[in-house]
Design a protein around this motif. Structure first.
Motif, PDB file in Angstrom:
ATOM      1  N   ARG A  29       1.702 -27.198 -11.529  1.00 32.42           N
ATOM      2  CA  ARG A  29       0.454 -27.103 -12.294  1.00 32.42           C
ATOM      3  C   ARG A  29       0.272 -25.725 -12.909  1.00 32.42           C
ATOM      4  O   ARG A  29      -0.144 -25.588 -14.059  1.00 32.42           O
ATOM      5  CB  ARG A  29      -0.719 -27.388 -11.369  1.00 32.42           C
ATOM      6  N   GLU A  30       0.582 -24.702 -12.111  1.00 31.41           N
ATOM      7  CA  GLU A  30       0.417 -23.327 -12.589  1.00 31.41           C
ATOM      8  C   GLU A  30       1.371 -23.029 -13.743  1.00 31.41           C
ATOM      9  O   GLU A  30       0.997 -22.372 -14.722  1.00 31.41           O
ATOM     10  CB  GLU A  30       0.644 -22.330 -11.448  1.00 31.41           C
ATOM     11  N   GLU A  31       2.611 -23.502 -13.613  1.00 34.19           N
ATOM     12  CA  GLU A  31       3.590 -23.284 -14.684  1.00 34.19           C
ATOM     13  C   GLU A  31       3.156 -23.994 -15.963  1.00 34.19           C
ATOM     14  O   GLU A  31       3.236 -23.428 -17.059  1.00 34.19           O
ATOM     15  CB  GLU A  31       4.970 -23.764 -14.242  1.00 34.19           C
ATOM     16  N   LYS A  32       2.678 -25.235 -15.841  1.00 30.43           N
ATOM     17  CA  LYS A  32       2.217 -25.973 -17.019  1.00 30.43           C
ATOM     18  C   LYS A  32       1.067 -25.238 -17.709  1.00 30.43           C
ATOM     19  O   LYS A  32       1.027 -25.141 -18.934  1.00 30.43           O
ATOM     20  CB  LYS A  32       1.753 -27.375 -16.623  1.00 30.43           C
ATOM     21  N   SER A  33       0.153 -24.723 -16.905  1.00 30.72           N
ATOM     22  CA  SER A  33      -0.982 -23.996 -17.460  1.00 30.72           C
ATOM     23  C   SER A  33      -0.516 -22.753 -18.212  1.00 30.72           C
ATOM     24  O   SER A  33      -1.003 -22.459 -19.317  1.00 30.72           O
ATOM     25  CB  SER A  33      -1.947 -23.613 -16.339  1.00 30.72           C
ATOM     26  N   ILE A  35       2.470 -22.236 -19.555  1.00 31.31           N
ATOM     27  CA  ILE A  35       3.208 -22.657 -20.756  1.00 31.31           C
ATOM     28  C   ILE A  35       2.221 -23.076 -21.843  1.00 31.31           C
ATOM     29  O   ILE A  35       2.373 -22.709 -23.012  1.00 31.31           O
ATOM     30  CB  ILE A  35       4.187 -23.804 -20.438  1.00 31.31           C
ATOM     31  N   ARG A  36       1.203 -23.852 -21.476  1.00 34.98           N
ATOM     32  CA  ARG A  36       0.203 -24.272 -22.473  1.00 34.98           C
ATOM     33  C   ARG A  36      -0.486 -23.073 -23.105  1.00 34.98           C
ATOM     34  O   ARG A  36      -0.751 -23.059 -24.308  1.00 34.98           O
ATOM     35  CB  ARG A  36      -0.822 -25.197 -21.826  1.00 34.98           C
ATOM     36  N   SER A  37      -0.786 -22.070 -22.299  1.00 34.11           N
ATOM     37  CA  SER A  37      -1.421 -20.857 -22.821  1.00 34.11           C
ATOM     38  C   SER A  37      -0.490 -20.146 -23.805  1.00 34.11           C
ATOM     39  O   SER A  37      -0.918 -19.710 -24.882  1.00 34.11           O
ATOM     40  CB  SER A  37      -1.789 -19.934 -21.665  1.00 34.11           C
ATOM     41  N   ALA A  38       0.780 -20.036 -23.443  1.00 34.14           N
ATOM     42  CA  ALA A  38       1.756 -19.390 -24.335  1.00 34.14           C
ATOM     43  C   ALA A  38       1.947 -20.205 -25.615  1.00 34.14           C
ATOM     44  O   ALA A  38       2.094 -19.642 -26.702  1.00 34.14           O
ATOM     45  CB  ALA A  38       3.087 -19.210 -23.609  1.00 34.14           C
ATOM     46  N   MET A  39       1.918 -21.528 -25.481  1.00 37.77           N
ATOM     47  CA  MET A  39       2.047 -22.383 -26.661  1.00 37.77           C
ATOM     48  C   MET A  39       0.824 -22.239 -27.571  1.00 37.77           C
ATOM     49  O   MET A  39       0.956 -22.243 -28.792  1.00 37.77           O
ATOM     50  CB  MET A  39       2.235 -23.841 -26.246  1.00 37.77           C
ATOM     51  N   ALA A  42       1.146 -19.381 -29.691  1.00 41.79           N
ATOM     52  CA  ALA A  42       2.110 -19.624 -30.764  1.00 41.79           C
ATOM     53  C   ALA A  42       1.625 -20.712 -31.725  1.00 41.79           C
ATOM     54  O   ALA A  42       2.361 -21.115 -32.625  1.00 41.79           O
ATOM     55  CB  ALA A  42       3.458 -20.023 -30.167  1.00 41.79           C
ATOM     56  N   GLN A  43       0.398 -21.204 -31.525  1.00 41.47           N
ATOM     57  CA  GLN A  43      -0.217 -22.242 -32.345  1.00 41.47           C
ATOM     58  C   GLN A  43       0.583 -23.546 -32.320  1.00 41.47           C
ATOM     59  O   GLN A  43       0.818 -24.179 -33.340  1.00 41.47           O
ATOM     60  CB  GLN A  43      -0.417 -21.746 -33.768  1.00 41.47           C
ATOM     61  N   CYS A  44       0.993 -23.933 -31.089  1.00 42.83           N
ATOM     62  CA  CYS A  44       1.730 -25.170 -30.870  1.00 42.83           C
ATOM     63  C   CYS A  44       1.077 -25.931 -29.723  1.00 42.83           C
ATOM     64  O   CYS A  44       0.362 -25.344 -28.911  1.00 42.83           O
ATOM     65  CB  CYS A  44       3.187 -24.885 -30.529  1.00 42.83           C
ATOM     66  N   SER A  45       1.350 -27.236 -29.644  1.00 44.57           N
ATOM     67  CA  SER A  45       0.820 -28.047 -28.556  1.00 44.57           C
ATOM     68  C   SER A  45       1.706 -29.269 -28.339  1.00 44.57           C
ATOM     69  O   SER A  45       2.548 -29.590 -29.167  1.00 44.57           O
ATOM     70  CB  SER A  45      -0.613 -28.496 -28.863  1.00 44.57           C
ATOM     71  N   GLY A  46       1.474 -29.944 -27.208  1.00 40.40           N
ATOM     72  CA  GLY A  46       2.179 -31.180 -26.903  1.00 40.40           C
ATOM     73  C   GLY A  46       3.618 -30.946 -26.507  1.00 40.40           C
ATOM     74  O   GLY A  46       4.042 -29.832 -26.216  1.00 40.40           O
ATOM     75  N   GLY A  47       4.374 -32.016 -26.479  1.00 41.78           N
ATOM     76  CA  GLY A  47       5.782 -31.951 -26.143  1.00 41.78           C
ATOM     77  C   GLY A  47       6.053 -32.214 -24.676  1.00 41.78           C
ATOM     78  O   GLY A  47       5.140 -32.321 -23.858  1.00 41.78           O
ATOM     79  N   THR A  72      11.549 -22.522 -26.166  1.00 46.33           N
ATOM     80  CA  THR A  72      12.054 -22.033 -24.882  1.00 46.33           C
ATOM     81  C   THR A  72      11.255 -20.796 -24.484  1.00 46.33           C
ATOM     82  O   THR A  72      10.862 -19.993 -25.333  1.00 46.33           O
ATOM     83  CB  THR A  72      13.559 -21.693 -24.934  1.00 46.33           C
ATOM     84  N   PHE A  73      11.032 -20.687 -23.169  1.00 46.22           N
ATOM     85  CA  PHE A  73      10.278 -19.579 -22.590  1.00 46.22           C
ATOM     86  C   PHE A  73      11.053 -19.020 -21.408  1.00 46.22           C
ATOM     87  O   PHE A  73      11.714 -19.771 -20.685  1.00 46.22           O
ATOM     88  CB  PHE A  73       8.905 -20.063 -22.099  1.00 46.22           C
ATOM     89  N   ASP A  74      10.954 -17.712 -21.193  1.00 44.33           N
ATOM     90  CA  ASP A  74      11.598 -17.126 -20.026  1.00 44.33           C
ATOM     91  C   ASP A  74      10.712 -17.336 -18.801  1.00 44.33           C
ATOM     92  O   ASP A  74       9.660 -17.975 -18.874  1.00 44.33           O
ATOM     93  CB  ASP A  74      11.926 -15.642 -20.253  1.00 44.33           C
ATOM     94  N   ARG A  75      11.132 -16.806 -17.664  1.00 37.75           N
ATOM     95  CA  ARG A  75      10.396 -16.991 -16.411  1.00 37.75           C
ATOM     96  C   ARG A  75       9.033 -16.300 -16.415  1.00 37.75           C
ATOM     97  O   ARG A  75       8.188 -16.582 -15.585  1.00 37.75           O
ATOM     98  CB  ARG A  75      11.222 -16.496 -15.238  1.00 37.75           C
ATOM     99  N   ASN A  76       8.816 -15.394 -17.368  1.00 36.43           N
ATOM    100  CA  ASN A  76       7.523 -14.719 -17.508  1.00 36.43           C
ATOM    101  C   ASN A  76       6.661 -15.377 -18.577  1.00 36.43           C
ATOM    102  O   ASN A  76       5.683 -14.799 -19.031  1.00 36.43           O
ATOM    103  CB  ASN A  76       7.731 -13.236 -17.830  1.00 36.43           C
ATOM    104  N   PHE A  77       7.076 -16.554 -19.032  1.00 34.13           N
ATOM    105  CA  PHE A  77       6.354 -17.362 -20.012  1.00 34.13           C
ATOM    106  C   PHE A  77       6.264 -16.691 -21.377  1.00 34.13           C
ATOM    107  O   PHE A  77       5.332 -16.900 -22.132  1.00 34.13           O
ATOM    108  CB  PHE A  77       4.959 -17.740 -19.489  1.00 34.13           C
TER     109      PHE A  77
END
Length: 105
Positions: A29-33, A35-39, A42-47, A72-77
């Motif tokens: 859950r934390e990783e998804k959150s 990643i969504r923030s980083a996306m 970057a003005q992206c969503s979904g996937g 793609t994202f590194d371990r630091n998102f």
């Protein structure tokens, strides 16, 4: 001497087979959150999100320009890659975007 080299080679193969590979896995859950923030930045969503080969991946993310990308994202998102999805059709069938009818090819 020949037997010694053969034994060392076999031990090396066994050691490689016993080492766990970094396979695809679901995100927490934390990783998804994160990643969504980083996306969002970057003005992206979904996937489809996953962790593979030591990095986070998002397949078919839709970005502000209306196109779909593999991110793609590194371990630091931190985003490390943004590749335009080469499949111009998204989904299970091929549809003409203008009138939503199935193409006949």
């Amino acid at each position: 001497m020949r037997n010694l080299v053969t034994c060392i080679a076999l031990l090396g193969l066994v050691g490689m087979a016993a080492t766990p590979a970094q396979a695809d896995r679901r995100l927490t859950r934390e990783e998804k959150s994160s990643i969504r923030s980083a996306m969002k930045d970057a003005q992206c969503s979904g996937g489809k999100m996953e962790f593979d080969d030591g990095k986070f991946e998002v397949d078919n993310a839709k970005c502000q320009d209306g196109k779909r990308y593999d991110l793609t994202f590194d371990r630091n998102f931190k985003m490390t890659g943004k590749e335009l999805e080469d499949n111009k059709y998204y989904g299970s069938g091929r549809y003409n975007k203008r009138d939503n009818r199935r193409d006949t090819y």
